[in-house]
Structures are given as C-alpha cells and as structure tokens.
Design an enzyme around this catalytic site. Structure first.
Site, short mmCIF file in Angstrom:
data_model
loop_
_atom_site.label_atom_id
_atom_site.label_comp_id
_atom_site.label_asym_id
_atom_site.label_seq_id
_atom_site.Cartn_x
_atom_site.Cartn_y
_atom_site.Cartn_z
N PHE A 156 5.73 2.77 19.56
CA PHE A 156 5.24 1.50 20.11
C PHE A 156 3.71 1.43 20.14
O PHE A 156 3.14 0.34 20.22
CB PHE A 156 5.78 1.28 21.54
N LYS A 180 11.34 0.46 10.14
CA LYS A 180 12.05 0.31 11.42
C LYS A 180 10.99 0.47 12.51
O LYS A 180 10.67 1.58 12.93
CB LYS A 180 13.14 1.39 11.55
N GLU A 183 11.19 -0.92 18.94
CA GLU A 183 11.84 -2.10 19.52
C GLU A 183 11.04 -2.65 20.71
O GLU A 183 11.35 -3.71 21.23
CB GLU A 183 13.29 -1.78 19.93
N SER A 233 7.64 10.53 19.51
CA SER A 233 7.56 11.67 20.43
C SER A 233 8.16 12.93 19.78
O SER A 233 8.97 12.83 18.86
CB SER A 233 8.30 11.33 21.71
N CYS A 288 -1.83 8.92 20.49
CA CYS A 288 -1.51 10.32 20.19
C CYS A 288 -2.79 11.13 20.03
O CYS A 288 -2.76 12.35 20.04
CB CYS A 288 -0.69 10.41 18.92
N GLU A 390 3.49 15.95 27.71
CA GLU A 390 2.70 14.77 27.34
C GLU A 390 3.01 13.65 28.33
O GLU A 390 4.16 13.23 28.47
CB GLU A 390 3.09 14.33 25.91
P1 NAD Z 1 9.67 7.45 20.60
O1 NAD Z 1 9.89 8.81 20.05
O2 NAD Z 1 10.40 7.08 21.86
O3 NAD Z 1 10.09 6.34 19.53
C1 NAD Z 1 9.64 6.39 18.20
C2 NAD Z 1 10.66 5.73 17.29
O4 NAD Z 1 11.88 6.47 17.37
C3 NAD Z 1 10.98 4.30 17.67
O5 NAD Z 1 11.06 3.53 16.50
C4 NAD Z 1 12.32 4.39 18.38
O6 NAD Z 1 13.13 3.25 18.20
C5 NAD Z 1 12.96 5.61 17.73
N1 NAD Z 1 13.84 6.36 18.65
C6 NAD Z 1 13.70 6.46 20.00
N2 NAD Z 1 14.68 7.24 20.50
C7 NAD Z 1 15.44 7.63 19.46
C8 NAD Z 1 16.60 8.46 19.35
N3 NAD Z 1 17.17 9.04 20.41
N4 NAD Z 1 17.11 8.67 18.11
C9 NAD Z 1 16.56 8.11 17.03
N5 NAD Z 1 15.46 7.31 17.08
C10 NAD Z 1 14.90 7.07 18.28
O7 NAD Z 1 8.10 7.26 20.77
P2 NAD Z 1 7.31 6.08 21.47
O8 NAD Z 1 7.48 6.17 22.95
O9 NAD Z 1 7.61 4.79 20.80
O10 NAD Z 1 5.81 6.46 21.07
C11 NAD Z 1 5.02 7.35 21.79
C12 NAD Z 1 5.08 8.73 21.19
O11 NAD Z 1 4.65 8.71 19.83
C13 NAD Z 1 4.15 9.71 21.89
O12 NAD Z 1 4.81 10.94 22.03
C14 NAD Z 1 2.97 9.84 20.93
O13 NAD Z 1 2.26 11.05 21.02
C15 NAD Z 1 3.68 9.74 19.63
N6 NAD Z 1 2.76 9.36 18.56
C16 NAD Z 1 2.38 10.33 17.70
C17 NAD Z 1 1.48 10.05 16.70
C18 NAD Z 1 1.03 11.12 15.75
O14 NAD Z 1 0.36 10.77 14.79
N7 NAD Z 1 1.35 12.37 15.94
C19 NAD Z 1 0.97 8.74 16.56
C20 NAD Z 1 1.40 7.77 17.45
C21 NAD Z 1 2.30 8.10 18.45
#
Ligand code: NAD
Length: 505
Positions: A156, A180, A183, A233, A288, A390
C-alpha cells in the site's frame, strides 16, 4: 462500517484495455485516511478473474514480444509524458487513498517516472552479445528474450512508485504484465493502466486484477505466469517466494525493514536532525526506507540528539495531506494506526523510555481520521520487540552505542538489511561502514539512499527473497532469459561426424 455522503465508487479490474464489467462477488472497503470515510469498494478477484486476466496477457504476448524494442520504448515515452501531465491529479488520488502529503505523493510519481525513463532506453540494454569465428566459420550469439506473462504484487505504501519499479522494465523487455495492487489504495494502478492505453499500448499487454490472498494465490499457481515481482512485508514476501518458486516461477520478493542511522560524534547535528526527521516521520514512517532506529555513538552525541529531536517533534506539523504546510499525514487504516499505537505500550512495558508519545497529539476537527503524532523512544535495547519488529509508523527508536564497532554490529545482527545510513565528517569511518555493513542500500550523510532508476533497488538478509534487485540492470536481467546460440552455415569443411567434445580448436 463508516458511511459517506456519496456512495463509494466501485474500483474494478482493468483487462484488455477496458474496465471489467463483471460485478464482483466480493469487495473490500477503501478509505480516505484523513477523514475515516469509505470512498471506494474494490473488487476482490477470484481465481476465475485471475485466469481471465492472465489469458488476456498471454494472448497479447504473442505480438508484443516480437514488437521491435524501440517501438515498445516509443509507447513508454508517450506514457511518460502523459503521467507527467497528469501528476497533480494522480498525486491527489494517492493522498486521498494513502494519506501521505501531496508533495510526497508527487515525489513518488517522479521516482516512478525515472524508471519509465530508464525503460525508454531499453534497446541499449537488450543488444545482446556476438562473437565471430569462435571456431572456423562458427559464430556465437547471446540474446536476452522476454519471459512471457509476469505478475507484480505491490504494497500500500507506494501505489505509484512500486508498480512503476516493475512494469516499465518488464514491458520494455517484451513481457506482458498482470498487476495486483494493494487493496488498500488500488485506484492508482487503474489510472496508470488507462494512461498506458492512451499512450498506445496494445490490448492485454498491461492488466490490473484487484484482490487479496485469493488473487495472489491464483497468480502464484497459474501455469502461464512465468515470473512474480513482489513487494510487501517479510512474512508475505517469504511465502510468495516459497510458493511461486515451488511452482517453477522466477521470483523477486522484497520484504520489510528496520533501517538504522548511525550518528557519529563528529556529525553535523543540524543536518543530521533535519535528515532524521524527514527519514523517520516522512510519509508517517510508512516507507521501507524510513529510518526507524537512530544509533548515536557516545553518550554526549545521544543526549544532544535527543534534545534536538524533542524540539523538532514539537514543531512537526501533522494533519490531512491536502493541507498546506502539513509535513506528515495519517496512517493508512484505523487497524494500522491502532497497531502502531499498541507498540507504544509494548515499548514502555519492555522498559524503553517513551520520550515523545504521539498519542497525545490532538487533531481537532479531524477526529475521524487515522492520525497519530510522531513518537520517540530512548534507551531501546536489541532484545526489545520495538527494536526487532517493523512498526511501519512514525516511531523512532534510539539505541545508544558506545563505539562505531558496537553500532555497526547492531546493524549487521538485525534480521533485516534493507537500507542504512551513517552521518559523519570522517571519510575513513564512512568507508569502513560501506565496506562492512550488511545492507543492500547505504547512505553516507544521505538518510534515504533510494538508488536511481539506472541502478537497482533491493535489500539483503530477510528484506529480499530471490536473487535479483528491482529496476536498473538487475531488473533487465530479471525480466529476460539468456539464450546463447552457436551457428555454422553449411560449407565444405563439415565432412565427417565428430565424437569427441567439440573444442573449437
Ligand atoms: P503486505 O505484505 O500486507 O501486502 C503486500 C501485498 O501482498 C498486497 O498486495 C496484499 O494484497 C498481498 N497480501 C497480503 N496478505 C497476503 C497473504 N496472506 N497472502 C498473499 N498475499 C497477501 O504489505 P503492506 O502492508 O501492503 O506494505 C507494507 C510492507 O511492505 C512493509 O513491511 C514494508 O517494509 C514493505 N515494503 C517493502 C519495500 C521494499 O522495497 N523492500 C518497499 C515498500 C514496502
């Protein structure tokens, strides 16, 4: 459910250059985090929706993959100009769904456009290699060919930039794409898809399917998806990497972070505090590459840093991202705001000193929004959850170190290794830090060392699963497959079978 004056808009899939008109069985609420109101209802894709999207992309691959690279790049040139033209409108959408301040939203669009600009030069990256006469009348040629349908799954926190880390390079290399998005703020991906269509991208080359775990799992299992780029994450990144790899796909999965900033006794404290405030509290810490741990070296440095941070936090302007002068907006959802607030209790119970408590910040007139002020912990130790986990919010932890060696060890022992920074006036200290630190992106007197598009972005340790970083040369490698041919045209020299290993001698 919170109600709005106007009915929330439906946010639908975008397949084959048009909005998908099938009505979704399930939808999820999208909020304006500054008001707490539901502004949209996003479709949650089923396995059948994912299949329809991947099939559209697979069909488009037949033509797109053989479209000359400079023609593909030309479409990206036009897309670049359209996004630039629409920046204000796109930034307003980001702020409305994510909450970040408008300037920050514009900044992420600019960083995404830099990847588009890199991708416009793709013919140079795809030239391949050629060796003449590797044996008598034999030549060798190496090609980089597209993979097929590739999927991007994004978090997000950067609804424009993270998708643009992925698809411009993938498309320029000749792949077709299924996005994708998160959401929580899904509209931007659809807007980018419309601009790609306006730029002349053929049907099916770029598609958006919305959804949650169901859609992600369907993408990871689909036979026609060749590769998956994931950003999110760490637990989900690890899951995506494991599942997609087991299904035979190429995967890059970027995960979470806990980025440390070392503050050496010789650092210019005015510059350091200005840099640290932006890096810790910009975008409400939902980056991040945010600095979430400050490591002052020596008690004197720690005490001085603490006093200046307290003063700076008193001046931090928190409010709706659309208001002039606001430096930090709300968190993305109420659940996330409550989780971040919960960590303030956790840290206090663990024995850290909560020097500034963001829960005390009043937000008159904005009670419905998902706001919390900036917080500061001092005397944090490596065994505490607020250090190990985190938090992904505007919470900075100070861990006092007595030497550079101790500070470096802290960074290297942490499970994450995304970014890190050192503030110092000493070249040798900086050089040693760069050589020894275990992190993918390092800043020397630069707080958020996000690489430019023509370099590559990615962390180490449990901040990245897979071998390739994103965009730049690593992105081109990820989205292409290497093929080497050895060629001989019939001539008189080839008269008998050879049973020994050919040696080209
Ligand atoms: P998230 O892991 O909750 O979601 C990321 C994506 O995975 C979304 O599209 C979501 O719909 C999907 N998703 C969520 N739960 C899932 C599941 N159980 N099974 C399959 N798909 C699933 O992350 P977030 O809260 O949207 O974003 C924040 C996180 O992203 C933080 O941990 C941040 O550090 C990380 N991030 C990392 C970078 C990087 O470059 N390393 C960059 C931006 C964000």
């Amino acid at each position: 459910m919170t109600t709005t004056a106007t009915a929330p808009a439906h946010i639908d899939h975008y397949i084959d250059c048009r909005l998908d008109d099938r009505d979704a069985q399930h939808r999820s609420e999208v909020y304006n985090p500054a008001t707490g109101q539901v502004t949209g209802l996003v479709a949650l894709g089923t396995a059948a929706d994912v299949d329809a999207t991947v099939r559209a992309a697979a069909e488009a691959f037949e033509t797109w993959s053989v479209t000359p690279p400079h023609i593909r790049a030309r479409i990206l040139f036009r897309f670049r100009d359209l996004v630039e033209r629409e920046t204000d409108r796109l930034a307003a959408i980001i702020t409305a769904e994510h909450g970040k301040v408008l300037d920050d939203a514009k900044g992420e669009i600019v960083r995404g456009l830099e990847v588009v600009e890199f991708a416009c030069g793709i013919p140079q990256q795809l030239k391949g290699e050629f060796s003449e006469n590797v044996a008598r009348a034999v030549d060798a040629v190496s090609l980089r060919q597209p993979l097929g349908v590739v999927a991007g799954i994004s978090p997000f926190n950067f609804p424009a930039m993270v998708p643009m880390w992925m698809f411009p390079v993938a498309l320029a290399c000749g792949n077709t794409f299924v996005m994708k998005p998160s959401e929580k703020d899904p509209t931007l991906s659809v807007e980018l898809a419309k601009l790609l269509a306006e730029a002349g991208l053929p049907k099916g080359v770029f598609n958006v399917v919305h959804g949650d775990k169901t859609a992600v799992d369907a993408l990871l299992a689909h036979d026609d998806v060749e590769a998956v780029s994931f950003v999110g994450s760490t637990p989900i990144a690890e899951y995506v990497h494991k599942t997609a790899s087991a299904n035979g796909k190429r995967v890059q999965a970027l995960g979470g972070a806990k980025n440390h900033m070392l503050v050496m006794p010789d650092a210019d404290l005015d510059q350091t505090v200005a840099a640290l405030m932006g890096a810790a509290y910009g975008s409400a810490g939902e980056r991040c590459m945010a600095i979430s741990v400050a490591v002052p070296v020596g008690e004197e440095t720690a005490n001085a840093l603490r006093e200046r941070l307290i003063a700076a936090l008193a001046d931090l302007k928190v409010g709706p991202g659309t208001e002039d002068g606001v430096e930090m907006g709300p968190l993305v959802t109420k659940a996330h705001r409550d989780k971040v607030a919960g960590y303030l209790d956790v840290g206090t119970e663990e024995g850290a000193e909560l020097v500034v408590d963001g829960r005390q910040t009043p937000f008159p007139g904005h009670e419905g929004g998902f706001f919390i002020g900036g917080s500061l912990f001092d005397h944090v130790t490596p065994d505490m959850r607020i250090y190990r986990e985190e938090i992904f919010g505007p919470v900075l932890a100070m861990v006092r170190a007595q030497s550079f060696t101790e500070a470096l060890k802290l960074v290297n022992d942490h499970e994450f290794g995304n970014g890190t920074a050192i503030f110092t006036a000493d070249g040798n200290t900086a050089r040693t830090f760069l050589a020894k630190v275990k992190a993918g992106m390092v800043g020397v007197n630069v707080p958020i060392p996000v690489p430019m598009a023509f370099h590559s972005f990615g962390g180490w340790k449990r901040s990245l699963f897979g071998d390739h970083h994103v965009h730049g040369p690593e992105g081109v490698r990820f989205y292409t497959r290497y093929k080497t041919a050895t060629t001989r045209w019939p001539n008189d020299s080839q008269v008998r079978a050879e049973f020994a290993m050919p040696t080209h001698s």
